[in-house]
Design an enzyme around this catalytic site. Sequence first.
Site, PDB file in Angstrom:
ATOM      1  N   HIS A  29     -12.003   1.419  11.182  1.00 31.42           N
ATOM      2  CA  HIS A  29     -10.806   1.385  10.341  1.00 31.42           C
ATOM      3  C   HIS A  29      -9.572   1.626  11.212  1.00 31.42           C
ATOM      4  O   HIS A  29      -9.634   2.404  12.174  1.00 31.42           O
ATOM      5  CB  HIS A  29     -10.916   2.455   9.256  1.00 31.42           C
TER       6      HIS A  29
ATOM      7  N   TYR B 274      -2.296   3.813  -1.711  1.00 31.29           N
ATOM      8  CA  TYR B 274      -1.657   5.008  -1.160  1.00 31.29           C
ATOM      9  C   TYR B 274      -1.343   5.967  -2.312  1.00 31.29           C
ATOM     10  O   TYR B 274      -0.797   5.561  -3.338  1.00 31.29           O
ATOM     11  CB  TYR B 274      -0.367   4.640  -0.441  1.00 31.29           C
TER      12      TYR B 274
ATOM     13  N   ASP C 145      -8.470   2.596  -1.441  1.00 33.75           N
ATOM     14  CA  ASP C 145      -7.712   2.743  -2.678  1.00 33.75           C
ATOM     15  C   ASP C 145      -6.228   2.805  -2.341  1.00 33.75           C
ATOM     16  O   ASP C 145      -5.854   2.930  -1.178  1.00 33.75           O
ATOM     17  CB  ASP C 145      -8.181   3.944  -3.513  1.00 33.75           C
TER      18      ASP C 145
ATOM     19  N   PHE D 200      -2.912  -1.893   2.247  1.00 32.51           N
ATOM     20  CA  PHE D 200      -2.184  -1.565   3.474  1.00 32.51           C
ATOM     21  C   PHE D 200      -0.670  -1.751   3.366  1.00 32.51           C
ATOM     22  O   PHE D 200       0.072  -1.240   4.191  1.00 32.51           O
ATOM     23  CB  PHE D 200      -2.711  -2.359   4.684  1.00 32.51           C
TER      24      PHE D 200
END
Length: 250
Positions: A198, A73, A71, A84
């Site tokens: 991740h 930031y 989701d 990202f």
Amino acid sequence: MHSFSEKDIPSDWRELLGDYLQSSAWSALKNNLQSALDQGSDLIRPAPEDFFKALQLTPVNSVQVVILGQDPYHSPGLAQGLAFSIPANIPTNSRAFPSSLRNISKALVLEQFGALPNGDLHDWAKQGVLLLNTALSVKLGEAGSHANLGWKSLIDRLIYALALHKKNLVWMLWGGHAQSKLALISDASEHLILQSSHPSGLGVYKTDRPFLEPGGQKSCGHFSKTNEWLVQQGETPIQWISCASKDLFS
């Protein structure tokens, strides 16, 4: 005040979604999100007009690579509507610069592309890298707070339809959440699917497929493998670091 509707989604992506936009799942998402906006759009990230920025910058016909985030930031001043990505004016050495982006930059250096000059990934999106979060909004300061509004139904349909509509895509599935979408990629043999842990924090080294090897001497190689695949398919490889950035930092 923003009024949320299917018109916020670019027309080519609406066409790809087909009858989903007449479904009860879409109605539920629309109502839940509008309710959240009515309670205070200033507390939601990214700005409502940027919920679908990934789709706006990367039309269906230009998609070559899909990178799935979770989701947006939830810290102030970071979310842009692209997985990202953060604004270019946030220094790479600041505490606000996310660990995921630091490790992505390390991987790019290890793969001989060079370091990210900043965290803004708009250039990737414009080259056909779909930077898609699996929830497209979040409440400021509360990670995962909009995960149950109904975004899953929309994003799952979008992933499924995209994989069905387009062949030979590269899917970068980083971490368990992104990898949970693997079943939606129909006829996976016609796509290149890259999986690793991740890139955030200490998780970057975990699992038997680490994003970075312990010690930081080797990466998962996803950026190189992507470009090799694209060339094999007769497509243009991605410039992960723009020529202008290379000149600036050389």
